[in-house]
Design a protein around this motif. Structure first.
Motif, PDB file in Angstrom:
ATOM      1  N   LEU A  15      32.882 -59.060   9.307  1.00 29.23           N
ATOM      2  CA  LEU A  15      31.877 -59.938   8.717  1.00 29.23           C
ATOM      3  C   LEU A  15      30.658 -60.098   9.621  1.00 29.23           C
ATOM      4  N   HIS A  16      30.872 -60.297  10.923  1.00 26.17           N
ATOM      5  CA  HIS A  16      29.789 -60.608  11.846  1.00 26.17           C
ATOM      6  C   HIS A  16      29.355 -59.371  12.630  1.00 26.17           C
ATOM      7  N   PRO A  17      28.152 -59.416  13.227  1.00 24.03           N
ATOM      8  CA  PRO A  17      27.766 -58.352  14.157  1.00 24.03           C
ATOM      9  C   PRO A  17      28.792 -58.226  15.276  1.00 24.03           C
ATOM     10  N   ARG A  18      28.950 -57.015  15.820  1.00 23.68           N
ATOM     11  CA  ARG A  18      30.016 -56.759  16.774  1.00 23.68           C
ATOM     12  C   ARG A  18      29.755 -57.358  18.155  1.00 23.68           C
ATOM     13  N   ASP A  19      28.507 -57.554  18.521  1.00 26.57           N
ATOM     14  CA  ASP A  19      28.219 -57.984  19.876  1.00 26.57           C
ATOM     15  C   ASP A  19      27.770 -59.438  19.959  1.00 26.57           C
ATOM     16  N   LEU A  20      28.380 -60.298  19.142  1.00 26.62           N
ATOM     17  CA  LEU A  20      28.135 -61.725  19.266  1.00 26.62           C
ATOM     18  C   LEU A  20      28.740 -62.242  20.567  1.00 26.62           C
ATOM     19  N   GLU A  21      28.069 -63.213  21.178  1.00 25.29           N
ATOM     20  CA  GLU A  21      28.624 -63.908  22.330  1.00 25.29           C
ATOM     21  C   GLU A  21      29.118 -65.272  21.883  1.00 25.29           C
ATOM     22  N   SER A  22      30.203 -65.732  22.501  1.00 27.10           N
ATOM     23  CA  SER A  22      30.844 -66.967  22.058  1.00 27.10           C
ATOM     24  C   SER A  22      30.844 -68.022  23.154  1.00 27.10           C
ATOM     25  N   GLN A  23      30.624 -69.258  22.741  1.00 23.81           N
ATOM     26  CA  GLN A  23      30.833 -70.417  23.600  1.00 23.81           C
ATOM     27  C   GLN A  23      31.952 -71.235  22.967  1.00 23.81           C
ATOM     28  N   VAL A  24      33.114 -71.233  23.596  1.00 21.51           N
ATOM     29  CA  VAL A  24      34.285 -71.903  23.031  1.00 21.51           C
ATOM     30  C   VAL A  24      34.188 -73.399  23.294  1.00 21.51           C
ATOM     31  N   LEU A  25      34.243 -74.187  22.226  1.00 17.58           N
ATOM     32  CA  LEU A  25      34.173 -75.640  22.337  1.00 17.58           C
ATOM     33  C   LEU A  25      35.552 -76.270  22.274  1.00 17.58           C
ATOM     34  N   THR A  26      36.433 -75.697  21.447  1.00 20.17           N
ATOM     35  CA  THR A  26      37.791 -76.216  21.292  1.00 20.17           C
ATOM     36  C   THR A  26      38.753 -75.060  21.156  1.00 20.17           C
ATOM     37  N   PHE A  27      39.841 -75.106  21.912  1.00 24.07           N
ATOM     38  CA  PHE A  27      40.937 -74.146  21.750  1.00 24.07           C
ATOM     39  C   PHE A  27      42.225 -74.885  22.041  1.00 24.07           C
ATOM     40  N   ASP A  28      42.934 -75.283  20.961  1.00 16.83           N
ATOM     41  CA  ASP A  28      44.167 -76.035  21.129  1.00 16.83           C
ATOM     42  C   ASP A  28      45.079 -75.803  19.929  1.00 16.83           C
ATOM     43  N   THR A  29      46.166 -76.531  19.854  1.00 16.16           N
ATOM     44  CA  THR A  29      47.078 -76.446  18.711  1.00 16.16           C
ATOM     45  C   THR A  29      47.139 -77.797  18.019  1.00 16.16           C
ATOM     46  N   VAL A  30      47.174 -77.743  16.693  1.00 13.13           N
ATOM     47  CA  VAL A  30      47.250 -78.952  15.878  1.00 13.13           C
ATOM     48  C   VAL A  30      48.264 -78.724  14.762  1.00 13.13           C
ATOM     49  N   LYS A  31      48.629 -79.793  14.078  1.00  9.94           N
ATOM     50  CA  LYS A  31      49.496 -79.698  12.914  1.00  9.94           C
ATOM     51  C   LYS A  31      48.648 -79.757  11.643  1.00  9.94           C
ATOM     52  N   SER A  32      49.073 -79.042  10.625  1.00  8.68           N
ATOM     53  CA  SER A  32      48.364 -79.060   9.351  1.00  8.68           C
ATOM     54  C   SER A  32      48.353 -80.474   8.786  1.00  8.68           C
ATOM     55  N   ASN A  33      47.227 -80.851   8.166  1.00  4.89           N
ATOM     56  CA  ASN A  33      47.157 -82.154   7.506  1.00  4.89           C
ATOM     57  C   ASN A  33      47.351 -81.986   6.002  1.00  4.89           C
ATOM     58  N   THR A  34      47.309 -83.064   5.281  1.00  6.69           N
ATOM     59  CA  THR A  34      47.562 -82.999   3.841  1.00  6.69           C
ATOM     60  C   THR A  34      46.490 -82.211   3.104  1.00  6.69           C
ATOM     61  N   THR A  35      45.253 -82.273   3.593  1.00 11.24           N
ATOM     62  CA  THR A  35      44.170 -81.511   2.955  1.00 11.24           C
ATOM     63  C   THR A  35      44.419 -80.022   3.075  1.00 11.24           C
ATOM     64  N   PHE A  36      44.756 -79.557   4.280  1.00 11.97           N
ATOM     65  CA  PHE A  36      45.048 -78.144   4.489  1.00 11.97           C
ATOM     66  C   PHE A  36      46.271 -77.725   3.675  1.00 11.97           C
ATOM     67  N   SER A  37      47.274 -78.557   3.658  1.00 15.88           N
ATOM     68  CA  SER A  37      48.504 -78.223   2.937  1.00 15.88           C
ATOM     69  C   SER A  37      48.241 -78.060   1.453  1.00 15.88           C
ATOM     70  N   ARG A  38      47.455 -78.956   0.884  1.00 12.74           N
ATOM     71  CA  ARG A  38      47.140 -78.890  -0.541  1.00 12.74           C
ATOM     72  C   ARG A  38      46.247 -77.695  -0.851  1.00 12.74           C
ATOM     73  N   GLN A  39      45.287 -77.406   0.023  1.00 15.97           N
ATOM     74  CA  GLN A  39      44.324 -76.346  -0.243  1.00 15.97           C
ATOM     75  C   GLN A  39      44.902 -74.953  -0.033  1.00 15.97           C
ATOM     76  N   TYR A  40      45.765 -74.802   0.988  1.00 13.90           N
ATOM     77  CA  TYR A  40      46.242 -73.466   1.345  1.00 13.90           C
ATOM     78  C   TYR A  40      47.741 -73.266   1.123  1.00 13.90           C
TER      79      TYR A  40
END
Length: 235
Positions: A85-110
């Motif tokens: 989807l994106h150009p191959r040479d994008l640079e990234s600044q990571v703001l958040t990288f962690d683990t979470v549990k699915s919420n009811t919105t995610f569960s219903r949508q996916y």
């Protein structure tokens, strides 16, 4: 194997290795040590993404989808082994990288359990030193048990392909115009309530298993979208 070759062909096109047309089938057979049938199937996949045009008796030419100075997001290139989807040479600044549990919105949508464990990755991504997008993505840990910090800082899709042999088989994509929330505006140093293009995606691997879902806000100037449609009906 033909999907891997198709991905390599797409990457080569994006990297400018083939500026005008693809090499001949014989040359590609030698390059990838593959049969003619495999090469033809790989070329057909790339053709379906709108990156090639077929000229009878002459071969496959590279489609120039760049519109003047605009950056083009090819939304047709979503069914190859990796996400292109994106150009191959994008640079990234990571703001958040962690683990979470699915919420009811995610569960219903996916359709995932409410206690599904997810990797959460929030990144600012840059193109030519200018802010390109804000991306918030979630990856199912039942599918991706381990996601390396190195991958999060570079290409998650390359990591998934190399570590697990999985990629996007199909996806559901929803485009909309979205107003920036206060949090989003602060993260990108933009005005709250400003309107930008947003893409919500759910990506699936083989057997239609959910791999990840994401919300991406594009803020790069002069961004253009490209869709390729093939009419399979006989005229």
């Amino acid at each position: 194997m033909y999907r891997d070759i198709a991905t390599k062909l797409v990457n080569a096109i994006q990297d400018g290795q083939f500026e005008t047309k693809l090499p001949t089938e014989a040359q590609l057979m030698e390059r990838f040590h593959a049969s003619r049938n495999t090469i033809r199937k790989a070329i057909d996949l790339v053709y379906q993404q709108g990156l090639l045009r077929r000229v009878q008796g002459s071969g496959y030419y590279i489609t120039n989808i760049q519109l003047r100075h605009k950056t083009v997001v090819n939304l047709s290139a979503r069914s190859l082994y990796n996400s292109n989807l994106h150009p191959r040479d994008l640079e990234s600044q990571v703001l958040t990288f962690d683990t979470v549990k699915s919420n009811t919105t995610f569960s219903r949508q996916y359709g995932i359990p409410t206690d599904e464990e997810l990797y959460r990755v929030t990144r600012l991504r840059y193109w030519h030193d200018q802010l390109y997008c804000l991306e918030k993505a979630y990856y199912l840990r039942s599918v991706v048990p381990y996601l390396s910090p190195e991958a999060v800082n570079s290409s998650i899709w390359d990591f998934l392909s190399e570590a697990y042999g999985i990629g996007v088989a199909n996806s559901d994509d929803y485009l909309s115009l979205a107003r920036l929330t206060k949090e989003e505006a602060l993260l990108m140093d933009l005005e709250e309530g400003a309107t930008y293009m947003a893409l919500d995606s759910a990506n699936y691997y083989k057997n239609n298993g959910l791999l990840n879902f994401s919300h991406t806000i594009f803020v790069y100037p002069d961004l253009a979208l490209y869709f390729h449609t093939t009419n399979l009906a006989n005229n």
